[in-house]
Design an enzyme around this catalytic site. Structure first.
Site, PDB file in Angstrom:
ATOM      1  N   ASN A   1     -63.830  24.923 -20.467  1.00  0.00           N
ATOM      2  CA  ASN A   1     -63.729  25.300 -19.090  1.00  0.00           C
ATOM      3  C   ASN A   1     -63.126  24.097 -18.179  1.00  0.00           C
ATOM      4  O   ASN A   1     -62.940  24.005 -17.093  1.00  0.00           O
ATOM      5  CB  ASN A   1     -65.176  25.364 -18.421  1.00  0.00           C
ATOM      6  CG  ASN A   1     -66.126  23.975 -18.499  1.00  0.00           C
ATOM      7  OD1 ASN A   1     -65.719  23.018 -19.111  1.00  0.00           O
ATOM      8  ND2 ASN A   1     -67.331  24.423 -18.138  1.00  0.00           N
TER       9      ASN A   1
ATOM     10  N   GLU B   1     -68.281  18.793 -15.018  1.00  0.00           N
ATOM     11  CA  GLU B   1     -68.020  20.215 -15.096  1.00  0.00           C
ATOM     12  C   GLU B   1     -67.034  20.826 -14.067  1.00  0.00           C
ATOM     13  O   GLU B   1     -66.933  19.840 -12.986  1.00  0.00           O
ATOM     14  CB  GLU B   1     -69.540  20.901 -15.054  1.00  0.00           C
ATOM     15  CG  GLU B   1     -70.415  20.636 -16.420  1.00  0.00           C
ATOM     16  CD  GLU B   1     -69.931  21.384 -17.528  1.00  0.00           C
ATOM     17  OE1 GLU B   1     -68.605  21.852 -17.662  1.00  0.00           O
ATOM     18  OE2 GLU B   1     -70.806  21.640 -18.256  1.00  0.00           O
TER      19      GLU B   1
ATOM     20  N   HIS C   1     -63.686  20.681 -18.624  1.00  0.00           N
ATOM     21  CA  HIS C   1     -64.425  19.631 -18.342  1.00  0.00           C
ATOM     22  C   HIS C   1     -64.098  18.307 -19.343  1.00  0.00           C
ATOM     23  O   HIS C   1     -63.369  18.531 -20.335  1.00  0.00           O
ATOM     24  CB  HIS C   1     -65.934  19.894 -18.570  1.00  0.00           C
ATOM     25  CG  HIS C   1     -66.612  19.734 -19.930  1.00  0.00           C
ATOM     26  ND1 HIS C   1     -67.412  20.700 -20.215  1.00  0.00           N
ATOM     27  CD2 HIS C   1     -66.344  19.188 -20.938  1.00  0.00           C
ATOM     28  CE1 HIS C   1     -68.042  20.732 -21.442  1.00  0.00           C
ATOM     29  NE2 HIS C   1     -67.134  19.653 -21.862  1.00  0.00           N
TER      30      HIS C   1
ATOM     31  N   ASP D   1     -70.589   9.806 -22.952  1.00  0.00           N
ATOM     32  CA  ASP D   1     -71.826  10.567 -22.337  1.00  0.00           C
ATOM     33  C   ASP D   1     -72.795  10.457 -23.287  1.00  0.00           C
ATOM     34  O   ASP D   1     -72.641  10.249 -24.352  1.00  0.00           O
ATOM     35  CB  ASP D   1     -71.485  11.892 -21.749  1.00  0.00           C
ATOM     36  CG  ASP D   1     -70.619  12.786 -23.004  1.00  0.00           C
ATOM     37  OD1 ASP D   1     -70.393  12.334 -24.255  1.00  0.00           O
ATOM     38  OD2 ASP D   1     -69.805  13.694 -22.329  1.00  0.00           O
TER      39      ASP D   1
HETATM   40  C1  GLP Z   1     -68.579  18.299 -25.107  1.00  0.00           C
HETATM   41  C2  GLP Z   1     -68.209  16.669 -24.622  1.00  0.00           C
HETATM   42  C3  GLP Z   1     -67.070  16.438 -24.050  1.00  0.00           C
HETATM   43  C4  GLP Z   1     -66.048  17.409 -25.224  1.00  0.00           C
HETATM   44  C5  GLP Z   1     -66.074  18.582 -25.212  1.00  0.00           C
HETATM   45  C6  GLP Z   1     -65.324  19.465 -26.230  1.00  0.00           C
HETATM   46  O1  GLP Z   1     -69.551  18.773 -24.457  1.00  0.00           O
HETATM   47  N1  GLP Z   1     -69.298  16.145 -23.743  1.00  0.00           N
HETATM   48  O2  GLP Z   1     -66.852  15.059 -24.307  1.00  0.00           O
HETATM   49  O3  GLP Z   1     -64.647  16.621 -24.910  1.00  0.00           O
HETATM   50  O4  GLP Z   1     -67.485  19.128 -25.004  1.00  0.00           O
HETATM   51  O5  GLP Z   1     -66.186  19.667 -27.223  1.00  0.00           O
HETATM   52  P1  GLP Z   1     -65.671  20.047 -28.808  1.00  0.00           P
HETATM   53  O6  GLP Z   1     -64.761  18.866 -29.170  1.00  0.00           O
HETATM   54  O7  GLP Z   1     -66.585  20.107 -29.501  1.00  0.00           O
HETATM   55  O8  GLP Z   1     -64.735  21.121 -28.349  1.00  0.00           O
END
Ligand code: GLP
Length: 242
Positions: free
Chosen positions: A137, A144, A139, A67
């Site tokens: 959450n 989402e 995702h 992404d």
């Molecule tokens: C982000 C990314 C995800 C990631 C998740 C967790 O928003 N788009 O790919 O896995 O949220 O992020 P973090 O590793 O900083 O907790």
């Protein structure tokens, strides 16, 4: 789906780095599905060391990131393009920039870009190993809760909770982009093998829900039960009490 508690964050990150290394050694034309977020930083730090130790030639490795934010330039300090270059790509001259792919969130025609990205994955894929983090959450990528399991790469709106969670990387919550281009759930499931990494107490609730086994669009990660090769790599803090 196999849940594996490796005890510590370090062990969990090293496991994921080892699997990426093994994939690249077994096939120097591997296609890797890469993820960003705080979770992956130590994975890439270890992977950089391993690539150096093994003197890997990366010129034919292809990468696809999950992404990218919309609304900030690709050279913004918090763009995922910048993140990936800082943690991995800029460490080695043998990467071929033409083989490194992230969605471009700064183009005018975002829907065209999303379609282009999906077509590129189909053309150059399938992805051999896709690594994933998980949002608090549930995702995956930026898909989402409520996202269709048939979704392909598209423009997505971030939820308030994701904007809040990601605000720690920005000076102000108002600077956090509200949209992204994300590989869809169906796009992610096209990978041959998936490794989801989660550690720390903030991820425990999402992992607990995942472990319950219910497959629901309200918990996007639960779709991974429909894939034949998924490992969920955890530390003790993210591993639910059973
Ligand atoms: C982000 C990314 C995800 C990631 C998740 C967790 O928003 N788009 O790919 O896995 O949220 O992020 P973090 O590793 O900083 O907790």
């Amino acid at each position: 789906m196999r849940f594996i508690n490796l005890g510590t964050k370090e062990e969990a990150c090293h496991y994921v780095a080892n699997e990426l290394l093994k994939q690249m050694i077994s096939d120097h034309q591997s296609v890797l599905g890469l993820a960003t977020g705080g979770t992956m930083k130590d994975v890439y730090a270890r992977l950089v060391e391993l690539i150096q130790m093994n003197q890997l030639d990366l010129s034919e490795i292809k990468t696809f990131n999950l992404d990218e934010y919309i609304g900030i330039d690709s050279d913004h300090p918090e763009s995922y393009n910048t993140y990936m270059h800082q943690v991995l790509f800029d460490h080695f001259s043998s990467w071929n920039e033409e083989h490194i792919h992230l969605p471009n969130g700064s183009v005018e025609q975002l829907d065209v870009e999303a379609e282009r990205y999906e077509a590129l994955i189909d053309e150059q894929g399938p992805i051999d190993v896709q690594i994933l983090g998980i949002g608090e959450n549930g995702h995956i990528g930026f898909n989402e809760p409520g996202t269709s399991f048939n979704s392909l790469t598209s423009v997505v709106n971030l939820t308030e909770s994701t904007i809040e969670a990601n605000s720690r990387y920005f000076d102000d919550v108002n600077e956090v982009p509200k949209q992204a281009i994300s590989m869809g759930i169906k796009s992610i499931l096209k990978a041959k093998r998936i490794i989801l990494l989660a550690y720390g107490p903030k991820k425990k609730e999402a992992v607990q829900q995942l472990l319950s086994g219910e497959i629901t669009t309200q918990l996007p990660a639960s779709v991974l039960y429909n894939h034949p090769s998924v490992e969920v790599i955890l530390d003790a803090d993210a591993y639910p009490n059973q």
